[in-house]
Scaffold this motif. Structure first.
Motif, PDB file in Angstrom:
ATOM      1  N   ASP A 157       0.884  -1.370   0.057  1.00  0.00           N
ATOM      2  CA  ASP A 157      -0.187  -0.121  -0.293  1.00  0.00           C
ATOM      3  C   ASP A 157       0.932   1.161   0.042  1.00  0.00           C
ATOM      4  O   ASP A 157       0.351   2.304   0.444  1.00  0.00           O
ATOM      5  CB  ASP A 157      -0.986   0.063   1.332  1.00  0.00           C
ATOM      6  N   GLU A 158       2.055   0.943  -0.141  1.00  0.00           N
ATOM      7  CA  GLU A 158       3.090   2.210  -0.120  1.00  0.00           C
ATOM      8  C   GLU A 158       2.885   3.176  -1.358  1.00  0.00           C
ATOM      9  O   GLU A 158       2.788   2.677  -2.419  1.00  0.00           O
ATOM     10  CB  GLU A 158       4.494   1.696  -0.120  1.00  0.00           C
ATOM     11  N   THR A 159       2.658   4.630  -1.001  1.00  0.00           N
ATOM     12  CA  THR A 159       2.540   5.511  -2.187  1.00  0.00           C
ATOM     13  C   THR A 159       3.957   5.973  -2.469  1.00  0.00           C
ATOM     14  O   THR A 159       4.933   6.022  -1.906  1.00  0.00           O
ATOM     15  CB  THR A 159       1.789   6.712  -1.507  1.00  0.00           C
ATOM     16  N   GLY A 226       0.975   5.177  -7.047  1.00  0.00           N
ATOM     17  CA  GLY A 226       2.205   5.722  -7.816  1.00  0.00           C
ATOM     18  C   GLY A 226       2.265   7.147  -8.195  1.00  0.00           C
ATOM     19  O   GLY A 226       2.957   7.613  -8.484  1.00  0.00           O
ATOM     20  N   LEU A 227       0.955   7.864  -8.060  1.00  0.00           N
ATOM     21  CA  LEU A 227       0.644   9.270  -8.393  1.00  0.00           C
ATOM     22  C   LEU A 227       0.449  10.040  -7.169  1.00  0.00           C
ATOM     23  O   LEU A 227       0.023  11.333  -7.197  1.00  0.00           O
ATOM     24  CB  LEU A 227      -0.443   9.355  -9.519  1.00  0.00           C
ATOM     25  N   SER A 228       0.418   9.295  -5.901  1.00  0.00           N
ATOM     26  CA  SER A 228      -0.155   9.888  -4.894  1.00  0.00           C
ATOM     27  C   SER A 228       1.258  10.323  -3.870  1.00  0.00           C
ATOM     28  O   SER A 228       2.319   9.493  -3.720  1.00  0.00           O
ATOM     29  CB  SER A 228      -0.784   9.034  -3.864  1.00  0.00           C
ATOM     30  N   PRO A 229       1.393  11.682  -3.405  1.00  0.00           N
ATOM     31  CA  PRO A 229       0.323  12.792  -3.457  1.00  0.00           C
ATOM     32  C   PRO A 229       0.434  13.739  -4.751  1.00  0.00           C
ATOM     33  O   PRO A 229      -0.561  14.384  -4.890  1.00  0.00           O
ATOM     34  CB  PRO A 229       0.780  13.486  -2.072  1.00  0.00           C
ATOM     35  N   LEU A 242     -12.378  14.626  -9.507  1.00  0.00           N
ATOM     36  CA  LEU A 242     -12.128  13.803  -8.185  1.00  0.00           C
ATOM     37  C   LEU A 242     -10.724  13.160  -8.177  1.00  0.00           C
ATOM     38  O   LEU A 242     -10.458  12.164  -8.920  1.00  0.00           O
ATOM     39  CB  LEU A 242     -13.172  12.963  -8.039  1.00  0.00           C
ATOM     40  N   LYS A 243     -10.003  13.883  -7.314  1.00  0.00           N
ATOM     41  CA  LYS A 243      -8.527  13.515  -7.107  1.00  0.00           C
ATOM     42  C   LYS A 243      -8.515  12.466  -6.024  1.00  0.00           C
ATOM     43  O   LYS A 243      -9.234  12.379  -4.762  1.00  0.00           O
ATOM     44  CB  LYS A 243      -7.565  14.483  -6.705  1.00  0.00           C
ATOM     45  N   ILE A 244      -7.631  11.339  -6.354  1.00  0.00           N
ATOM     46  CA  ILE A 244      -7.830  10.000  -5.335  1.00  0.00           C
ATOM     47  C   ILE A 244      -6.250  10.117  -4.668  1.00  0.00           C
ATOM     48  O   ILE A 244      -5.482   9.559  -5.763  1.00  0.00           O
ATOM     49  CB  ILE A 244      -8.290   8.790  -6.057  1.00  0.00           C
ATOM     50  N   PHE A 245      -6.399  10.088  -3.448  1.00  0.00           N
ATOM     51  CA  PHE A 245      -4.901   9.969  -2.702  1.00  0.00           C
ATOM     52  C   PHE A 245      -4.553   8.582  -2.235  1.00  0.00           C
ATOM     53  O   PHE A 245      -3.488   7.984  -2.203  1.00  0.00           O
ATOM     54  CB  PHE A 245      -4.701  11.042  -1.872  1.00  0.00           C
ATOM     55  N   LYS A 246      -5.937   8.019  -1.975  1.00  0.00           N
ATOM     56  CA  LYS A 246      -5.581   6.680  -1.236  1.00  0.00           C
ATOM     57  C   LYS A 246      -6.954   6.008  -1.525  1.00  0.00           C
ATOM     58  O   LYS A 246      -8.026   6.693  -1.307  1.00  0.00           O
ATOM     59  CB  LYS A 246      -5.330   6.747   0.284  1.00  0.00           C
ATOM     60  N   ALA A 247      -6.639   4.695  -1.763  1.00  0.00           N
ATOM     61  CA  ALA A 247      -7.965   3.754  -1.933  1.00  0.00           C
ATOM     62  C   ALA A 247      -7.334   2.358  -1.710  1.00  0.00           C
ATOM     63  O   ALA A 247      -6.218   2.059  -1.343  1.00  0.00           O
ATOM     64  CB  ALA A 247      -8.344   4.000  -3.398  1.00  0.00           C
ATOM     65  N   GLU A 248      -8.384   1.405  -1.771  1.00  0.00           N
ATOM     66  CA  GLU A 248      -8.140   0.046  -1.621  1.00  0.00           C
ATOM     67  C   GLU A 248      -8.768  -0.845  -2.700  1.00  0.00           C
ATOM     68  O   GLU A 248     -10.044  -0.608  -3.076  1.00  0.00           O
ATOM     69  CB  GLU A 248      -8.395  -0.573  -0.091  1.00  0.00           C
ATOM     70  N   PRO A 249      -8.244  -1.948  -3.078  1.00  0.00           N
ATOM     71  CA  PRO A 249      -8.902  -2.659  -4.025  1.00  0.00           C
ATOM     72  C   PRO A 249      -9.803  -3.565  -3.480  1.00  0.00           C
ATOM     73  O   PRO A 249      -9.552  -4.377  -2.615  1.00  0.00           O
ATOM     74  CB  PRO A 249      -7.706  -3.360  -4.731  1.00  0.00           C
ATOM     75  N   GLU A 250     -10.820  -4.133  -4.135  1.00  0.00           N
ATOM     76  CA  GLU A 250     -11.666  -4.988  -3.568  1.00  0.00           C
ATOM     77  C   GLU A 250     -12.013  -5.919  -5.016  1.00  0.00           C
ATOM     78  O   GLU A 250     -12.423  -5.399  -6.339  1.00  0.00           O
ATOM     79  CB  GLU A 250     -13.058  -4.493  -3.427  1.00  0.00           C
TER      80      GLU A 250
END
Length: 302
Positions: A157-159, A226-229, A242-250
């Motif tokens: 989960d590392e950015t 890879g694009l955060s922050p 809508l910019k997305i800084f962090k998310a999790e896959p399902e």
């Protein structure tokens, strides 16, 4: 050994400070010119310039690196070695000036990920390992003989921002080892292997940041990390960014078309992908500040 240091952002400051703390003789710093920034167009100085001024190191800020006045000024410092960290491409007349050459610290395990955005691309491609490399500058970008390298794992989960900060410290330590070895003449140079199968790290543009929901959850999750922050992955919601800084896959059957979303209006907002969902955690909607998804949903009806 007299050293001229060339760099601009915070990433370079860590290396400059490490060299100063190690008692190397930094005779001058070369950094980007001051630029107006923000709404008030306030003059902005580079992080490296601020550090140099605070530590009474002479600063050069050329607009053009082939300017005769700049070249004369640089030559007058009679540097034995030049050190480059997160700076622009140098002409040969500059990198070939000192007798011991010019070395560069690069944020990848060369020869992989040559280019402007190695940290971003390593995560976008789902790599499990990254690192830093020191090498001698030559004509072709990021292709000179390798001196030393150091490795570090990349978390699931590392950015890019987190890896950047980690490599900043690892790189500073590696640079001190490298300059120490050069000062003692105790080092070997390894030519970089050439291959058509190498992965590259070109500059990232806005169009590269738009999410294609037809991709897999894993690929999209890697893009967001890879694009955060910065420069930040984005999608459109109600025709707004809508910019997305962090998310999790399902990874489960989405049941709706890729790009569609589900929400309870309170605690979650997730977009369908080719093979599952991406659940948003930390976002910024156009015209608003960055916030956690619960705070966003509290003030937004979807």
């Amino acid at each position: 050994m007299k050293i001229v240091f060339m760099g601009t952002p915070d990433f370079a400051v860590a290396s400059l400070d490490a060299l100063v703390q190690a008692k190397f003789d930094i005779v001058a710093v070369v950094t980007a010119p001051d630029k107006p920034a923000g709404r008030g167009q306030k003059i902005n100085e580079s992080a490296v310039k601020k550090y140099a001024v605070e530590n009474s190191i002479p600063v050069l800020q050329p607009e053009k690196l082939k300017n005769p006045d700049f070249l004369a000024e640089l030559k007058a410092f009679k540097a034995d070695l030049q050190v480059v960290v997160a700076f622009r491409m140098l002409p040969e007349v500059v990198w070939n000036m000192p007798p011991k050459g010019t070395i560069n610290l690069h944020g990848s395990l060369l020869p992989q990920y040559r280019g402007a955005a190695p940290i971003n691309h390593a995560i976008i491609n789902g790599e499990k390992e990254s690192g830093v490399t020191t090498f001698f500058l030559t004509h072709e970008i990021d292709t000179g003989d390798i001196i030393l390298s150091d490795r570090t794992p990349i978390g699931d989960d590392e950015t890019a921002g987190e890896l950047h900060d980690k490599l900043m410290v690892i790189g500073a330590n590696l640079l001190v080892k490298t300059v120490t070895a050069i000062s003692k003449g105790d080092f070997t140079e390894q030519p970089q292997p050439q291959s058509d199968e190498l992965k590259h790290a070109p500059k990232i543009f806005k169009e590269d940041c738009k999410i294609d929901w037809n991709n897999s959850s894993a690929l999209i999750h890697n893009l967001i990390r890879g694009l955060s922050p910065y420069p930040t992955a984005f999608t459109l919601l109600n025709d707004k960014t809508l910019k997305i800084f962090k998310a999790e896959p399902e990874e489960k059957e989405p049941g709706i078309a890729a790009g569609g979303f589900l929400t309870d209006g309170k605690t979650y907002l997730k977009f369908a992908t080719k093979d599952g969902f991406i659940k948003l955690l930390d976002i910024q909607f156009e015209g608003k500040k960055r916030m956690l998804i619960e705070d966003f949903l509290r003030g937004m009806r979807l």
